[in-house]
Scaffold this motif. Structure first.
Motif, short mmCIF file in Angstrom:
data_model
loop_
_atom_site.label_atom_id
_atom_site.label_comp_id
_atom_site.label_asym_id
_atom_site.label_seq_id
_atom_site.Cartn_x
_atom_site.Cartn_y
_atom_site.Cartn_z
N THR A 1 0.85 -1.20 0.00
CA THR A 1 0.00 0.00 0.00
C THR A 1 0.87 1.24 0.00
OG1 THR A 1 -1.65 -1.21 1.29
CG2 THR A 1 -1.89 1.17 1.19
N GLN A 2 1.87 1.26 0.85
CA GLN A 2 2.74 2.43 0.96
C GLN A 2 3.68 2.56 -0.24
OE1 GLN A 2 4.46 1.76 4.83
NE2 GLN A 2 2.66 2.56 5.90
N ARG A 3 4.15 1.44 -0.78
CA ARG A 3 5.03 1.49 -1.96
C ARG A 3 4.31 2.14 -3.14
NH1 ARG A 3 6.99 -3.14 -1.66
NH2 ARG A 3 5.27 -4.30 -2.59
N MET A 4 3.07 1.73 -3.40
CA MET A 4 2.34 2.28 -4.54
C MET A 4 1.95 3.73 -4.31
SD MET A 4 2.93 -0.37 -6.09
CE MET A 4 2.39 0.24 -7.68
N PHE A 5 1.62 4.05 -3.07
CA PHE A 5 1.32 5.42 -2.68
C PHE A 5 2.53 6.32 -2.96
CE2 PHE A 5 2.13 7.92 1.33
CZ PHE A 5 1.26 8.98 1.09
N GLY B 1 -4.26 10.80 -6.07
CA GLY B 1 -4.10 9.35 -6.14
C GLY B 1 -4.29 8.75 -4.77
N THR B 2 -4.82 7.54 -4.72
CA THR B 2 -5.06 6.88 -3.44
C THR B 2 -4.60 5.43 -3.47
OG1 THR B 2 -7.35 6.44 -4.14
CG2 THR B 2 -7.00 8.31 -2.66
N SER B 3 -4.20 4.93 -2.31
CA SER B 3 -3.78 3.55 -2.15
C SER B 3 -4.44 3.02 -0.87
CB SER B 3 -2.26 3.48 -2.06
OG SER B 3 -1.80 2.15 -2.01
N HIS B 4 -5.07 1.84 -0.97
CA HIS B 4 -5.92 1.35 0.12
C HIS B 4 -5.41 0.01 0.66
CE1 HIS B 4 -8.60 4.28 -1.73
NE2 HIS B 4 -8.53 3.59 -2.86
N TYR B 5 -5.43 -0.10 1.98
CA TYR B 5 -5.15 -1.36 2.66
C TYR B 5 -6.48 -1.92 3.16
CZ TYR B 5 -3.85 -4.60 6.37
OH TYR B 5 -3.75 -5.72 7.16
N PHE B 6 -6.81 -3.14 2.72
CA PHE B 6 -8.11 -3.74 3.04
C PHE B 6 -8.05 -4.75 4.18
CE2 PHE B 6 -9.01 -2.48 -1.40
CZ PHE B 6 -10.15 -1.72 -1.16
N GLY B 7 -6.85 -5.07 4.66
CA GLY B 7 -6.78 -6.15 5.63
C GLY B 7 -7.25 -7.45 4.99
N ASP B 8 -7.91 -8.31 5.78
CA ASP B 8 -8.43 -9.57 5.22
C ASP B 8 -9.95 -9.59 5.13
OD1 ASP B 8 -9.05 -9.75 7.89
OD2 ASP B 8 -7.95 -11.60 8.27
N GLY B 9 -10.56 -8.40 5.21
CA GLY B 9 -12.03 -8.32 5.19
C GLY B 9 -12.66 -8.85 3.92
N PHE B 10 -12.13 -8.45 2.77
CA PHE B 10 -12.67 -8.94 1.51
C PHE B 10 -12.40 -10.44 1.37
CE2 PHE B 10 -12.97 -4.53 0.23
CZ PHE B 10 -13.97 -4.51 -0.73
N ALA B 11 -11.22 -10.87 1.78
CA ALA B 11 -10.88 -12.29 1.67
C ALA B 11 -11.86 -13.15 2.47
CB ALA B 11 -9.45 -12.52 2.15
N PRO C 1 -5.06 -23.30 7.03
CA PRO C 1 -5.70 -22.31 6.15
C PRO C 1 -5.59 -20.89 6.72
CG PRO C 1 -7.36 -23.52 7.37
CD PRO C 1 -6.06 -24.17 7.70
N HIS C 2 -5.34 -19.94 5.84
CA HIS C 2 -5.24 -18.53 6.23
C HIS C 2 -5.97 -17.68 5.19
CE1 HIS C 2 -2.07 -19.34 9.25
NE2 HIS C 2 -1.65 -20.24 8.37
N HIS C 3 -6.41 -16.50 5.62
CA HIS C 3 -6.96 -15.53 4.68
C HIS C 3 -5.84 -14.57 4.25
CE1 HIS C 3 -11.11 -16.71 5.28
NE2 HIS C 3 -10.96 -16.60 6.59
N PRO C 4 -5.72 -14.30 2.95
CA PRO C 4 -4.71 -13.33 2.51
C PRO C 4 -5.15 -11.89 2.80
CG PRO C 4 -5.99 -14.09 0.64
CD PRO C 4 -6.47 -14.88 1.83
N PHE C 5 -4.19 -10.99 2.68
CA PHE C 5 -4.43 -9.57 2.94
C PHE C 5 -4.35 -8.80 1.63
CE2 PHE C 5 -3.05 -11.58 6.78
CZ PHE C 5 -3.80 -10.97 7.78
N GLN C 6 -5.22 -7.82 1.47
CA GLN C 6 -5.47 -7.23 0.15
C GLN C 6 -5.18 -5.73 0.12
OE1 GLN C 6 -9.47 -7.97 -1.12
NE2 GLN C 6 -9.20 -7.09 -3.15
N THR C 7 -4.79 -5.25 -1.07
CA THR C 7 -4.65 -3.81 -1.32
C THR C 7 -5.34 -3.46 -2.64
OG1 THR C 7 -2.68 -3.64 -2.75
CG2 THR C 7 -2.30 -4.05 -0.40
#
Length: 480
Positions: free
Chosen positions: A180-184, A232-242, A256-262
């Motif tokens: 998230t921070q790299r793309m930002f 421009g915006t960059s978003h950290y979603f955590g694992d909520g969508f997953a 099993p694990h849920h991945p983390f999304q941006t």
């Protein structure tokens, strides 16, 4: 440097008289855009699209250097899929456009024309991610989206607009936050080093963050009229969508694990920012690094023997040096040509006629400040390249002064209201973190929170609104 308006550009409203109309006039007269028969949907003309192509070329290279791959997903989203993430769908519901018929038959389920593609990416990721070895997934999509805006303005608010949207999945929260921070930071670099638009880097408040995100990072720019543009915006979603989409992977522990999304994106709205940051009453002003034409070559007395040949030779030399050059051999007068390319914001004009040829020289004219100099044709490619660098830096320095001179600290809501009404710009004020105070700023001072800047200043110990202990220093302003 003040420049007298040519006859050709007198139809442009002065920005000091009506900034909004000036902006629209420039979009039309510089041939960037035209209106279509559908309200809120605009036609990007070749010159406007050429600017977007340069955006794409530069950003696409940066994305690929950081390991991202381009994909393309469908433009239609089934309503049942969109409903899987409650906060996300609620955030976009007012702007969704729906397809209800296929041919002459009513569809069993209506389809949303994508306002953004998180849900489609999640559906795809659920199919292809099984193991930690499948991660990270670093995808980007260049496409158009539709958001049914109630009001529209060229580049700033389209019902259909072009953008890129990155969507990535990671094994750990730390990796996703770093992404998230790299793309930002890539966006901030692009704005400052290519568009010559200085930025304020920060994080959105919970009220202003992207629907469904845990954190939204933003680059905020100040326009010539002292209003803010979210560039421009960059978003950290955590694992909520997953979790909502049932995306899991087998970790190194075989559990099993849920991945983390941006997700992250910029759009053609940035072209609007370019216009409003650098334009003047003679039209568009483009930074050389993004300009479709960096140098326009204008033959003077081109009917005379050898003039066109000499101009073509200069063009060949400049092109061989990697510069984007146009030679205008049309039968329009030199004065008409000067005004035409001033309007289009071409950074540098090169004039070459018989008298110049005798002296082995040409004339260079800077679009940003009107400076006119005579230079030798020997080594012209290096001379032009150096001058383009000076134009680029000059535009950035001017925009930086505008940002710095119109950003000021305020201790109270009343001070924010008074200074904002008098001068616009960005007010820096302390905030307790409560939504009630953020809403009060909007209601009483007419400003929204632009961001919680990453570079914090301790301007005081109490909130400018309520007097309670302050949590953050916030930039407040009026935005597009």
């Amino acid at each position: 440097m003040a420049q007298e308006k040519s006859k050709q550009v007198r139809q442009i409203t002065d920005m000091e008289a009506d900034f909004a109309q000036w902006f629209t006039d420039v979009c039309r007269k510089a041939e960037l855009i035209d209106y279509s028969s559908i309200k809120g949907m605009f036609i990007l003309r070749p010159y406007g699209y050429a600017i977007w192509e340069n955006f794409q070329r530069i950003l696409d290279e940066k994305f690929k250097q950081t390991g991202h791959e381009n994909v393309y997903l469908p433009m239609l989203i089934p309503e049942s899929l969109l409903q899987k993430e409650k906060d996300h769908v609620e955030g976009f519901a007012p702007e969704c456009a729906w397809v209800t018929y296929g041919g002459s038959e009513e569809l069993e389920e209506r389809y949303c024309i994508r306002p953004t593609s998180e849900t489609l990416f999640c559906e795809h990721y659920a199919h292809i991610i099984q193991s930690h070895r499948d991660l990270p997934k670093l995808y980007n999509q260049w496409c158009s989206v539709i958001r049914w805006e109630k009001t529209s303005r060229p580049f700033l608010r389209h019902r259909e607009f072009l953008w890129q949207e990155g969507h990535t999945m990671h094994a750990t929260a730390q990796e996703a936050v770093e992404e998230t921070q790299r793309m930002f930071n890539i966006y901030a670099d692009f704005c400052e080093n290519y568009l010559a638009m200085p930025v304020v880097k920060g994080r959105k408040t919970d009220k202003e963050k992207f629907a469904g995100a845990e954190a939204t990072y933003t680059v905020e720019c100040m326009m010539h009229d002292k209003k803010a543009l979210q560039a421009g915006t960059s978003h950290y979603f955590g694992d909520g969508f997953a979790k909502a989409f049932g995306i899991t992977f087998a970790g190194k522990d075989n559990q099993p694990h849920h991945p983390f999304q941006t997700s992250w994106g910029v759009s053609t709205r940035l072209i609007g920012g370019l216009i409003m940051t650098h334009g003047d009453n003679n039209g568009l002003v483009l930074p050389p690094r993004i300009a479709p034409i960096q140098v326009v070559v204008i033959p003077v007395a081109q009917h005379k023997d050898g003039v066109l040949e000499a101009n073509r030779a200069v063009v060949d030399t400049l092109r061989a040096a990697g510069l984007r050059v146009k030679l205008d051999e049309s039968d329009n007068s030199p004065g008409w040509k000067f005004a035409e390319y001033e309007m289009k914001g071409v950074p540098l004009r090169l004039e070459l006629g018989p008298k110049d040829m005798e002296k082995n020289q040409c004339v260079l004219v800077r679009r940003d400040n009107g400076e006119k100099v005579f230079v030798s044709l020997d080594g012209i490619e290096q001379t032009v390249a150096d001058m383009l660098d000076r134009v680029q830096q000059g535009l950035y320095d001017k925009a930086k002064r505008n940002l710095e001179e119109n950003t000021y600290p305020c201790a109270t809501l009343e001070e924010v209201r008074e200074k904002m009404a008098a001068r616009g710009g960005f007010a820096k004020a302390m905030w307790c973190g409560e939504l009630a105070c953020e809403l009060r700023m909007k209601e009483e001072a007419g400003v929204s929170s632009r961001c919680i800047p990453l570079e914090q200043e301790r301007l005081g110990e109490v909130c400018a609104c309520c007097g309670k202990p302050a949590q953050h220093m916030v930039y407040w302003g009026v935005s597009y």
